[in-house]
Design an enzyme around this catalytic site. Structure first.
Site, PDB file in Angstrom:
ATOM      1  N   GLY A  36     -11.278   7.912  -5.596  1.00 37.87           N
ATOM      2  CA  GLY A  36     -10.282   8.043  -4.536  1.00 37.87           C
ATOM      3  C   GLY A  36     -10.775   8.239  -3.129  1.00 37.87           C
ATOM      4  O   GLY A  36      -9.961   8.229  -2.190  1.00 37.87           O
ATOM      5  N   GLU A  95     -15.471   8.695 -10.574  1.00 36.60           N
ATOM      6  CA  GLU A  95     -15.013   7.328 -10.835  1.00 36.60           C
ATOM      7  C   GLU A  95     -14.671   6.601  -9.539  1.00 36.60           C
ATOM      8  O   GLU A  95     -13.520   6.211  -9.325  1.00 36.60           O
ATOM      9  CB  GLU A  95     -13.738   7.360 -11.695  1.00 36.60           C
ATOM     10  CG  GLU A  95     -13.847   8.090 -13.009  1.00 36.60           C
ATOM     11  CD  GLU A  95     -12.478   8.343 -13.658  1.00 36.60           C
ATOM     12  OE1 GLU A  95     -11.430   8.165 -12.994  1.00 36.60           O
ATOM     13  OE2 GLU A  95     -12.464   8.723 -14.833  1.00 36.60           O
ATOM     14  N   PRO A  96     -15.617   6.435  -8.635  1.00 32.90           N
ATOM     15  CA  PRO A  96     -15.278   5.750  -7.391  1.00 32.90           C
ATOM     16  C   PRO A  96     -15.110   4.238  -7.594  1.00 32.90           C
ATOM     17  O   PRO A  96     -15.831   3.644  -8.388  1.00 32.90           O
ATOM     18  CB  PRO A  96     -16.487   6.026  -6.495  1.00 32.90           C
ATOM     19  CG  PRO A  96     -17.623   6.220  -7.447  1.00 32.90           C
ATOM     20  CD  PRO A  96     -17.039   6.806  -8.712  1.00 32.90           C
ATOM     21  N   GLY A  97     -14.152   3.656  -6.914  1.00 31.31           N
ATOM     22  CA  GLY A  97     -13.973   2.200  -6.940  1.00 31.31           C
ATOM     23  C   GLY A  97     -14.101   1.646  -5.538  1.00 31.31           C
ATOM     24  O   GLY A  97     -15.070   0.989  -5.178  1.00 31.31           O
ATOM     25  N   ARG A  98     -13.110   2.017  -4.718  1.00 29.18           N
ATOM     26  CA  ARG A  98     -13.010   1.451  -3.373  1.00 29.18           C
ATOM     27  C   ARG A  98     -14.263   1.712  -2.523  1.00 29.18           C
ATOM     28  O   ARG A  98     -14.724   0.832  -1.810  1.00 29.18           O
ATOM     29  CB  ARG A  98     -11.784   2.060  -2.680  1.00 29.18           C
ATOM     30  CG  ARG A  98     -11.430   1.411  -1.376  1.00 29.18           C
ATOM     31  CD  ARG A  98     -10.325   2.176  -0.656  1.00 29.18           C
ATOM     32  NE  ARG A  98      -9.232   2.580  -1.483  1.00 29.18           N
ATOM     33  CZ  ARG A  98      -8.065   1.934  -1.596  1.00 29.18           C
ATOM     34  NH1 ARG A  98      -7.862   0.851  -0.906  1.00 29.18           N
ATOM     35  NH2 ARG A  98      -7.100   2.399  -2.371  1.00 29.18           N
ATOM     36  N   ARG A 138      -2.800  -6.617  -0.318  1.00 28.51           N
ATOM     37  CA  ARG A 138      -2.728  -5.244   0.199  1.00 28.51           C
ATOM     38  C   ARG A 138      -1.839  -5.076   1.441  1.00 28.51           C
ATOM     39  O   ARG A 138      -1.062  -4.128   1.514  1.00 28.51           O
ATOM     40  CB  ARG A 138      -4.128  -4.682   0.442  1.00 28.51           C
ATOM     41  CG  ARG A 138      -5.001  -4.688  -0.820  1.00 28.51           C
ATOM     42  CD  ARG A 138      -6.253  -3.843  -0.698  1.00 28.51           C
ATOM     43  NE  ARG A 138      -5.905  -2.445  -0.599  1.00 28.51           N
ATOM     44  CZ  ARG A 138      -5.876  -1.761   0.522  1.00 28.51           C
ATOM     45  NH1 ARG A 138      -6.218  -2.343   1.643  1.00 28.51           N
ATOM     46  NH2 ARG A 138      -5.510  -0.519   0.526  1.00 28.51           N
ATOM     47  N   TYR A 175       1.064  -2.550   0.551  1.00 33.33           N
ATOM     48  CA  TYR A 175       0.896  -1.167   1.027  1.00 33.33           C
ATOM     49  C   TYR A 175       0.917  -1.072   2.548  1.00 33.33           C
ATOM     50  O   TYR A 175       0.459  -0.057   3.093  1.00 33.33           O
ATOM     51  CB  TYR A 175      -0.464  -0.601   0.555  1.00 33.33           C
ATOM     52  CG  TYR A 175      -0.814  -0.858  -0.884  1.00 33.33           C
ATOM     53  CD1 TYR A 175      -0.176  -0.176  -1.916  1.00 33.33           C
ATOM     54  CD2 TYR A 175      -1.802  -1.774  -1.226  1.00 33.33           C
ATOM     55  CE1 TYR A 175      -0.519  -0.402  -3.242  1.00 33.33           C
ATOM     56  CE2 TYR A 175      -2.149  -2.004  -2.547  1.00 33.33           C
ATOM     57  CZ  TYR A 175      -1.503  -1.318  -3.549  1.00 33.33           C
ATOM     58  OH  TYR A 175      -1.856  -1.538  -4.847  1.00 33.33           O
ATOM     59  N   CYS A 222       5.818 -19.046   1.123  1.00 32.99           N
ATOM     60  CA  CYS A 222       7.182 -19.108   1.647  1.00 32.99           C
ATOM     61  C   CYS A 222       7.897 -17.763   1.542  1.00 32.99           C
ATOM     62  O   CYS A 222       8.889 -17.627   0.801  1.00 32.99           O
ATOM     63  CB  CYS A 222       7.952 -20.162   0.886  1.00 32.99           C
ATOM     64  SG  CYS A 222       7.058 -21.702   0.895  1.00 32.99           S
ATOM     65  N   GLU A 223       7.360 -16.760   2.197  1.00 29.99           N
ATOM     66  CA  GLU A 223       8.004 -15.444   2.266  1.00 29.99           C
ATOM     67  C   GLU A 223       7.599 -14.806   3.575  1.00 29.99           C
ATOM     68  O   GLU A 223       6.424 -14.890   3.959  1.00 29.99           O
ATOM     69  CB  GLU A 223       7.468 -14.510   1.159  1.00 29.99           C
ATOM     70  CG  GLU A 223       7.840 -14.907  -0.222  1.00 29.99           C
ATOM     71  CD  GLU A 223       7.688 -13.761  -1.215  1.00 29.99           C
ATOM     72  OE1 GLU A 223       7.800 -12.584  -0.818  1.00 29.99           O
ATOM     73  OE2 GLU A 223       7.450 -14.064  -2.381  1.00 29.99           O
TER      74      GLU A 223
END
Ligand code: LLP
Length: 423
Positions: free
Chosen positions: A239, A275-278, A314, A318, A346-347
């Site tokens: 995190g 448990e790092p990811g980012r 992303r 977010y 198309c959004e």
């Protein structure tokens, strides 16, 4: 720090020119730097120096086999959240005793799969999961090592969609029920309680919530030990946030995070798992895209590029900020002007940023989205029948396509027609 820098006015990934890769691979594509991945792993390792520790890469952030292999070679284990991630981790050469299994909804099939293949520990998130795991392990004649994930009810002060440590979130067991749950776990056959797990959210830019959560975990450790449990491992989750906006963001450093760990749980003599990811993968990757058109609207200009929300979701999901830079370094003194940067989907949600100051760009120019190495490629889809974009890995002066762009034929042939339609 990363290895995406301008050299002689051209953006490079380590020693390779990004434009050169674009000319070979076509756009858009993801581009990862081996040196940055390795550096980030080392930074965490050093931050926990002196503590008995292990680092499990949260592979939900980036599941490319070449990335997993790079990290595994450094000594990283893997934090997996599905049978698929477990299979990929094993295929990348990670042994079962270096894999932890997280997630609120582990299925019976997944329990069979990982108990059969070998697993370091299950991070169990509920009482029903405890009971099912006990049943499966007993039937297989195995003992499953487990931690119980507790929900410390702290505000991680991050985006609501990625905060996990409040009691209203679906994750973990409330602190108030923890003793009872640990007692049940200890009484069930086929399970061995080894520790406590906590993860309070992602992209945390303040250490205070960690301090609060880890302090509660330390107190719980003492309580559970007094109850007779042999608590010897603490999985503290991931995190830690990264600077997405380089000019005005300075999230805490892994060293400072390491100090919080030492201060709060260092005295307990437990093995520490994180448990790092980012933080490992985020700034080790960029997404490169080409300008299709510069469209002059009423009162605003739109830079229409060939990447879209399906490739990097992303910003749409977010409201995330990604720095976007020109691959050819703007000449000094060039005046930036505001543009909306949008994709072809198309959004209206397919908008990466609004009124961002950018140097003058024209059709055919390349741009790079920074901090795209985590939760980029893994969250991509083929919406609008846009093939998944390739992933490229750089190491020094070499580069390799580590996931090719599927052809239209490959994309189409994944659908199967029912017999009654075959001609
Ligand atoms: N451990 C557990 C149990 C997790 O749920 C997560 C992330 C991590 C570790 C790794 O967290 P990290 O170090 O990467 O922050 N798609 C979102 C992020 C979702 C994070 C989910 N869990 C985004 O793009 O921001």
């Amino acid at each position: 720090m990363d290895h995406f820098i301008y050299k002689d006015g051209a953006l490079h990934a380590e020693d390779v020119s990004v434009s050169e890769i674009a000319a070979t691979v076509g756009t858009p594509f993801y581009l990862y730097s081996t040196a940055t991945l390795e550096r980030h792993f080392t930074v965490f390792d050093e931050a926990l120096h002196g503590l008995d520790h292990k680092i499990f890469f949260a592979m939900k952030a980036n599941g490319n086999m070449a990335v997993l292999r790079t990290l595994a070679a450094m000594g990283a284990g893997m934090d997996v959240v599905s049978g698929g991630e477990y299979a990929k981790a094993r295929a990348a050469g990670v042994s079962g005793d270096m894999i932890v299994f997280s997630g609120v909804g582990k299925t019976e099939e997944e329990m069979w799969q990982v108990l059969h293949g070998g697993i370091r520990q299950f991070n169990v998130e509920s009482e029903p999961e405890l009971r099912l795991l006990s049943k499966v392990a007993t039937a297989m004649g195995k003992t499953a090592s487990i931690t119980l994930r507790v929900n410390p009810d702290v505000d991680a002060k991050t985006h609501a969609k990625i905060a996990t440590g409040k009691s209203e979130n679906k994750f973990g067991i409330p602190m108030s029920k923890a003793r009872e749950a640990f007692a049940e776990a200890a009484s069930l056959p086929g399970l061995e309680v080894v520790g406590i797990d906590v993860h309070i959210g992602s992209q945390l830019t303040d250490l205070e919530p960690y301090r609060q959560a880890f302090t509660k975990v330390a107190e719980l450790t003492e309580t559970l030990r007094a109850d007779g449990h042999n608590i010897r491992r603490l999985d503290l989750g991931g995190g830690l946030g990264i600077p997405y906006e380089r000019t005005n963001e300075a999230p805490p450093l892994p060293m400072e995070y390491g100090q919080v760990i030492r201060d709060t749980v260092g005295h307990l003599g437990c093995e520490i798992e994180i448990e790092p990811g980012r933080l490992i993968a985020g700034n080790a990757g960029i997404m490169v895209s080409k300008v299709i058109y510069l469209k002059q609207g009423e009162g605003r200009d739109f830079l229409i590029i060939d990447a879209a929300m399906n490739d990097l979701i992303r910003p749409a999901m977010y409201d995330a900020h990604h720095d976007i830079i020109a691959v050819v370094e703007p000449a000094p003194g060039v005046e930036p002007s505001p543009v909306d940067i949008v994709g072809p989907v198309c959004e209206s949600g397919d908008t990466f940023t609004k009124q961002r100051n950018m140097p003058p760009l024209k059709s055919g120019d390349l741009v790079a989205f920074r901090s795209a190495g985590a939760y980029g490629a893994v969250m991509a889809s083929e919406y609008n029948a846009r093939p998944l974009i390739p992933e490229v890995l750089v190491k020094g002066d070499q580069f390799a396509v580590v996931r090719p762009r599927p052809t239209y034929e490959e994309m189409i042939s994944r659908d199967k027609l029912p017999e009654w339609m075959e001609s």
